[in-house]
Design a protein around this motif. Structure first.
Motif, PDB file in Angstrom:
ATOM      1  N   HIS A 122       0.389   4.037  -2.905  1.00 28.20           N
ATOM      2  CA  HIS A 122       0.031   5.432  -2.583  1.00 28.20           C
ATOM      3  C   HIS A 122       1.044   6.385  -3.214  1.00 28.20           C
ATOM      4  O   HIS A 122       0.667   7.436  -3.766  1.00 28.20           O
ATOM      5  N   ASN A 123       2.314   6.030  -3.146  1.00 34.88           N
ATOM      6  CA  ASN A 123       3.363   6.888  -3.690  1.00 34.88           C
ATOM      7  C   ASN A 123       3.214   7.039  -5.209  1.00 34.88           C
ATOM      8  O   ASN A 123       3.347   8.143  -5.752  1.00 34.88           O
ATOM      9  N   LEU A 152      -7.615   3.020  -2.197  1.00 36.31           N
ATOM     10  CA  LEU A 152      -6.516   3.787  -2.796  1.00 36.31           C
ATOM     11  C   LEU A 152      -7.032   5.056  -3.469  1.00 36.31           C
ATOM     12  O   LEU A 152      -6.428   6.128  -3.345  1.00 36.31           O
ATOM     13  N   SER A 167       0.331   9.323  -5.951  1.00 41.75           N
ATOM     14  CA  SER A 167       0.647  10.719  -5.626  1.00 41.75           C
ATOM     15  C   SER A 167       1.475  11.377  -6.719  1.00 41.75           C
ATOM     16  O   SER A 167       1.487  12.605  -6.848  1.00 41.75           O
ATOM     17  N   ARG A 180      -8.274   7.682  -0.651  1.00 44.10           N
ATOM     18  CA  ARG A 180      -7.225   8.289   0.171  1.00 44.10           C
ATOM     19  C   ARG A 180      -6.241   9.125  -0.644  1.00 44.10           C
ATOM     20  O   ARG A 180      -5.517   9.949  -0.076  1.00 44.10           O
ATOM     21  N   ASN A 181      -6.196   8.924  -1.949  1.00 49.51           N
ATOM     22  CA  ASN A 181      -5.303   9.728  -2.789  1.00 49.51           C
ATOM     23  C   ASN A 181      -6.045  10.731  -3.650  1.00 49.51           C
ATOM     24  O   ASN A 181      -5.419  11.426  -4.455  1.00 49.51           O
ATOM     25  N   SER A 215      -7.739  10.071  -6.125  1.00 46.60           N
ATOM     26  CA  SER A 215      -7.449   9.636  -7.489  1.00 46.60           C
ATOM     27  C   SER A 215      -8.721   9.132  -8.156  1.00 46.60           C
ATOM     28  O   SER A 215      -9.701   8.799  -7.486  1.00 46.60           O
ATOM     29  N   LEU A 255       0.805  -1.225   0.000  1.00 49.86           N
ATOM     30  CA  LEU A 255       0.000   0.000   0.000  1.00 49.86           C
ATOM     31  C   LEU A 255       0.842   1.282   0.000  1.00 49.86           C
ATOM     32  O   LEU A 255       0.541   2.206  -0.766  1.00 49.86           O
TER      33      LEU A 255
END
Length: 287
Positions: free
Chosen positions: A177-178, A217, A181, A220-221, A223, A173
């Motif tokens: 996430h990286n 994902l 981002s 939280r981003n 996206s 995860l």
């Protein structure tokens, strides 16, 4: 010792299939599929049971015929897997048709990151290779296989076709996430839950569990979350994208459940049209 022998045989087979003439290679895998159909072993029975959920009104002979085609589609995927790293750019790209490609590329261009959720249908590796080859590198996660040598070979294979792959056995995860981002694309095959945190969804008049990862994902981003469904054509694959999924619910748990149900609905729509290309040879429904 058994794992070593299995790994050696698998890797040897990989090399042999890649150098065979194409027509012979695919005919060989078609024969392997038909052999599995005649034996009616565990994988065949599970695929048949899953397909009976999709087409509950089929007579036994009709279900057998559909399952036979399904086994051929499944083995076609494996023949593709052996041979795909040797395909040139033209072969890789000219054999793909896409619904919603312009929309997908515009979402990627916004730089917010895109999560793509897919079922085990058609050849999702070919889809990833297509976009990686045409300017959109794909990040994904692979289920850990045994023996280790085979798993490493699969990681290398997917890297050869342009994708960055993480092992599901690791805590992936933070890395995903990286990537999001940085505005990248994370594609996850997500029609079967492999953990205890799966979300229950209504799926073909039954309760199945699907992973929460794609929705989590994307939320939280901040996206985009879209669904892609891949099916086989005579010469390659067809990819159909959904519009970005959105939830009107309040609170992360409720939003995740809603988004995963929307995902399941899109999966079902595509699978119902071409059930033979859904390569689900494992149990998926709870009941």
């Amino acid at each position: 010792m058994i794992d070593q022998l299995t790994g050696f045989a698998y890797l040897l087979g990989w090399k042999i299939v890649r150098i065979l003439p194409e027509s012979i290679a695919y005919k060989l895998f078609e024969k392997l599929a038909d052999r599995s159909t005649r034996k009616k072993g565990r994988s065949y029975k599970r695929l048949s049971a899953n397909l009976s959920r999709i087409r509950p009104n089929l007579a036994p002979a009709e279900l057998d015929a559909l399952t036979k085609i399904g086994m051929r589609s499944y083995l076609r995927y494996w023949c593709d897997a052996f041979r795909l790293p040797s395909w040139n750019f033209e072969r890789l790209t000219k054999t793909v048709t896409v619904e919603g490609e312009e929309m997908f590329r515009s979402l990627v261009a916004e730089g917010k990151g895109v999560v793509v959720s897919l079922p085990h249908s058609g050849n999702w590796d070919h889809a990833g290779a297509y976009f990686s080859a045409t300017g959109i590198p794909i990040i994904s996660v692979a289920e850990k296989l045994k023996p280790e040598s085979v798993f490493r070979a699969f990681l290398k294979y997917r890297e050869q076709i342009g994708m960055r792959i993480y092992s599901a056995a690791e805590n992936v995860l933070p890395a995903l996430h990286n990537h999001l981002s940085q505005g990248e694309v994370v594609a996850l095959v997500a029609d079967r839950d492999l953990s205890k945190s799966g979300i229950e969804v209504n799926f073909f008049d039954g309760i199945a569990k699907m992973p929460s990862g794609p929705a989590l994902l994307s939320i939280r981003n901040n996206s985009f979350l879209i669904v892609a469904h891949v099916t086989y054509t005579e010469s390659g694959i067809h990819i159909k994208f959904s519009e970005p999924l959105k939830s009107s619910h309040v609170g992360e748990p409720e939003q995740i459940r809603d988004l995963i149900q929307q995902t399941a609905d899109f999966f079902a729509e595509g699978i119902a049209k071409k059930p033979e290309d859904w390569h689900m040879l494992q149990k998926i429904w709870i009941s």
